[in-house]
Enzyme design. Structure first.
Site, short mmCIF file in Angstrom:
data_model
loop_
_atom_site.label_atom_id
_atom_site.label_comp_id
_atom_site.label_asym_id
_atom_site.label_seq_id
_atom_site.Cartn_x
_atom_site.Cartn_y
_atom_site.Cartn_z
N GLU A 265 1.32 -1.00 0.02
CA GLU A 265 0.16 -0.14 0.12
C GLU A 265 0.92 1.05 -0.11
O GLU A 265 1.32 1.70 1.08
CB GLU A 265 -0.98 -0.08 1.05
CG GLU A 265 -1.58 -1.20 1.31
CD GLU A 265 -2.76 -0.92 0.19
OE1 GLU A 265 -3.97 -0.77 -0.07
OE2 GLU A 265 -3.25 -2.38 -0.29
N CYS A 302 -1.34 9.49 3.83
CA CYS A 302 -1.45 8.32 2.27
C CYS A 302 -2.75 8.99 1.46
O CYS A 302 -2.85 9.12 -0.06
CB CYS A 302 -1.77 7.26 2.52
SG CYS A 302 -2.57 6.09 3.21
P1 NAP Z 1 9.38 3.69 3.66
O1 NAP Z 1 9.54 4.35 3.80
O2 NAP Z 1 8.74 3.32 2.35
O3 NAP Z 1 9.22 2.79 4.81
C1 NAP Z 1 8.26 1.65 4.75
C2 NAP Z 1 9.14 0.84 5.67
O4 NAP Z 1 9.79 -0.09 4.26
C3 NAP Z 1 10.05 0.49 6.38
O5 NAP Z 1 10.51 -0.12 7.74
C4 NAP Z 1 11.40 1.12 5.46
O6 NAP Z 1 12.84 0.79 6.03
C5 NAP Z 1 11.01 -0.30 4.51
N1 NAP Z 1 12.31 0.48 3.68
C6 NAP Z 1 11.88 1.37 2.09
N2 NAP Z 1 12.42 1.03 0.98
C7 NAP Z 1 12.97 -0.32 1.74
C8 NAP Z 1 13.50 -1.06 0.51
N3 NAP Z 1 14.20 -1.00 -0.98
N4 NAP Z 1 14.24 -2.69 0.76
C9 NAP Z 1 13.45 -2.94 2.17
N5 NAP Z 1 12.35 -2.22 2.87
C10 NAP Z 1 12.58 -0.79 2.08
O7 NAP Z 1 7.33 4.78 4.47
P2 NAP Z 1 7.84 6.00 5.07
O8 NAP Z 1 8.07 7.22 5.36
O9 NAP Z 1 8.12 5.24 6.45
O10 NAP Z 1 5.72 5.98 4.85
C11 NAP Z 1 5.27 7.25 4.06
C12 NAP Z 1 5.50 6.58 3.49
O11 NAP Z 1 3.83 5.56 3.00
C13 NAP Z 1 4.26 7.84 1.89
O12 NAP Z 1 4.23 7.68 0.56
C14 NAP Z 1 2.60 6.91 2.74
O13 NAP Z 1 1.78 7.89 1.25
C15 NAP Z 1 2.73 6.15 2.36
N6 NAP Z 1 1.37 5.75 3.15
C16 NAP Z 1 0.95 4.58 2.55
C17 NAP Z 1 -0.36 4.16 3.44
C18 NAP Z 1 -1.31 3.46 2.25
O14 NAP Z 1 -2.37 2.60 3.22
N7 NAP Z 1 -1.27 3.14 0.78
C19 NAP Z 1 -0.53 4.83 4.17
C20 NAP Z 1 -0.05 5.12 5.60
C21 NAP Z 1 0.94 5.65 4.91
P3 NAP Z 1 13.96 1.92 6.56
O15 NAP Z 1 13.38 3.06 6.69
O16 NAP Z 1 14.92 1.20 6.85
O17 NAP Z 1 14.13 1.96 4.90
#
Ligand code: NAP
Length: 525
Positions: A265, A302
């Protein structure tokens, strides 16, 4: 309640690695107490192995037993009391009211799944009884139901440290369906993750569940997450976070020897269409509501509306001016972490430097700590049609208005949209009649279509769909919020010609669980 900083592997604390990191308070960028140990690949391996062992027991637990476990997790989260609220506020900069509300939502979500398990019909039981004398060949007895997939890897997002994190939606739906969970703790709120892990472990003890049903590993580098995704005993992934992270995980899962489903998501810009009569009749009210929806929680949702389509009457209606006036009054506020603040600043800088885009207004500037300043931009539908990268998410309090010269141009812009979580129409009765074709276009683009409400709130209920076509998610056939999510970690399984006593209770002739089932084509109980 003392934080230890270790990984929780099947009920035991483990800190075999050498790399540590600390939680950061985004209000002043100060380090918070406790060193958190990044998991080693061997620790991830242990967690996946224990989860797989637990699956043999947990996957066979009855609905009532799993419901008791989910209720106990909710109760233990509440028992963490102020320790949870204090640490979570310190790690996220989010206010007490928001975190208390999110705790209630997280507990409510667990309890809602528990109620679904107690009722039991979610398994989609289907029975076709045998017709031994059917000609030209006998019909065998065939029965099917949903069964859990196995151990699930879960990734939470930084912006919902409770509701989309360790005991959040994906964990709740995986545990509800009978799947053990290995979660990657989010490095933006590691102490909050640890407290929730303690609550889940207390619930495991209280309800006598197998210890491997839950493990949590810390990691500030992608290696830990990728080790979960690539582990052969992990059978599905639930991810909430950025498009970049979700796509990387989806691609990795598809490259495995045994590819597995990934429910990622991701980000969304949630287009809003303000139709002519609504604009004329309620322009000011909509401008104020839009400003609040874009800037609520420093825009870190989001479902935050980031792209607003208007028709040619919008300039003469003064809508942009109204929105500008509201945006100018918005105070800068603290964002979740340094990375999110940096990505937001870069996103608005890129838009400001785009010569086809005008900055309409920005809020109060305040660069202390990780504060984000609200921005609103404008461009034309003609420019959008030439450059639809303008619909990419800028995570934070930013939006762009896009003005079309005609209804045709508005519809053409809608057709160009990629997948989003939501779309919203502000419309009068007559607008809805005049723009039926817009509704049809948007049905193909989003998971939830809203009339005269802003999309930010996501109700946790049976009918909610929080998902949508790519790039909003990597699997548009599912929802991450609401009880429909229970089926994301299951697969249909069929029994042919089984004696009654060997069938699961859900499929026995006498229907001992009194659930709804389709028997010979008819829904019965
Ligand atoms: P994020 O940076 O993608 O991090 C989410 C998790 O994934 C973290 O544990 C991160 O660990 C891990 N991760 C990220 N890239 C990775 C990779 N290439 N390989 C392995 N692990 C990886 O997201 P965020 O900053 O926490 O959250 C904000 C985003 O979430 C926004 O874009 C928002 O729109 C979205 N969001 C979506 C929803 C929905 O339901 N659609 C709900 C809430 C938020 P590391 O930090 O250690 O890399």
């Amino acid at each position: 309640m003392k934080l230890i900083g270790g990984n929780y592997i099947a009920g035991l604390l483990s800190s075999e690695g050498e790399s540590t990191f600390k939680g950061i308070n985004p209000l002043d960028a100060s380090e918070l107490p406790t060193d958190f140990y990044e998991a080693t690949i061997e620790e991830v391996n242990k967690a996946a192995t224990k989860a797989n062992e637990a699956f043999a027991i947990y996957g066979k637990k009855s609905g009532k037993e799993k419901a008791g476990f989910l209720d106990a997790i909710a109760d233990e989260i509440l028992n963490l009391g102020d320790a949870l609220i204090d640490r979570c506020c310190a790690e996220t900069g989010l206010p007490v009211g928001r975190i208390t509300g999110e705790r209630g939502r997280t507990m409510g979500q667990l309890k809602l799944f528990a109620s679904v398990l107690r009722e039991g019909s979610w398994v989609d039981a289907r029975i076709d009884t045998a017709i031994p004398d059917r000609q030209p060949v006998p019909k065998p007895d065939i029965r099917s139901m949903q069964k859990p997939l196995g151990a699930v890897g879960v990734f939470g997002a930084s912006n919902f440290p409770l509701a989309f994190s360790v005991a959040g939606g994906d964990t709740a739906s995986a545990l509800a369906s009978g799947c053990p969970v290995v979660i990657k703790a989010h490095p933006s709120h590691p102490g909050t993750c640890e407290l929730i892990a303690m609550a889940i472990n207390a619930a495991i003890k209280k309800t006598d569940m197998p210890v491997g049903v839950f493990s949590m590993v810390h990691g500030k580098s992608v290696e830990v997450g990728m080790a979960i995704v690539n582990h052969s005993l992990i059978k599905a992934i639930g991810f909430t976070g950025s498009n970049k992270g979700g796509k990387a995980i989806f691609d990795a899962a598809n490259k495995r020897d045994e590819p597995i489903p990934v429910y990622a998501e991701m980000g969304s810009t949630n287009p809003v269409f303000i139709l002519p009569n609504a604009l004329k009749e309620r322009g000011d009210e909509i401008a104020e509501g839009l400003t609040n929806a874009v800037t609520l929680g420093v825009g870190q949702f989001c479902t935050n509306p980031g792209i607003v389509f208007l028709n040619e009457g919008s300039i003469s209606s003064g809508f942009q001016e109204k929105v500008s006036n509201y945006f100018e009054k918005v105070e800068a506020n603290t964002m979740l972490n340094e990375g999110i603040k940096a990505a937001f600043d870069l996103g608005v800088k890129n838009l400001a430097n785009n010569d086809k885009v005008e900055l309409l207004a920005k809020g109060n500037d305040n660069s202390i700590g990780f504060k984000g300043t609200a921005h609103v931009f404008e461009t034309t539908a003609k420019n959008f049609l030439k450059n639809n990268s303008l619909e990419e998410e800028i995570f934070g309090p930013s939006a762009i208005t896009i003005t079309a010269d005609s209804k045709e141009e508005l519809l053409a812009s809608a057709k160009e949209l990629k997948g989003h979580l939501t779309a919203t129409l502000f419309a009068s009765e007559s607008d809805l009649e005049d723009y039926k074709d817009l509704i049809e276009i948007l049905e193909q683009k989003v998971g939830r279509l809203i009339i005269n409400n802003f999309p930010t709130g996501v109700e946790v209920c049976h009918s909610m769909v929080h998902g949508g076509p790519f790039p909003a998610t990597t699997n548009s056939r599912s929802t991450s919020v609401g009880t429909g999510a229970i089926s994301r970690f299951t697969r249909p399984f069929c029994y042919q010609n089984f004696p009654n006593h060997l069938l699961p209770n859900e499929l026995k002739n006498e229907n001992p669980l009194h659930i709804f089932r389709i028997v010979d084509g008819e829904m019965t109980k």
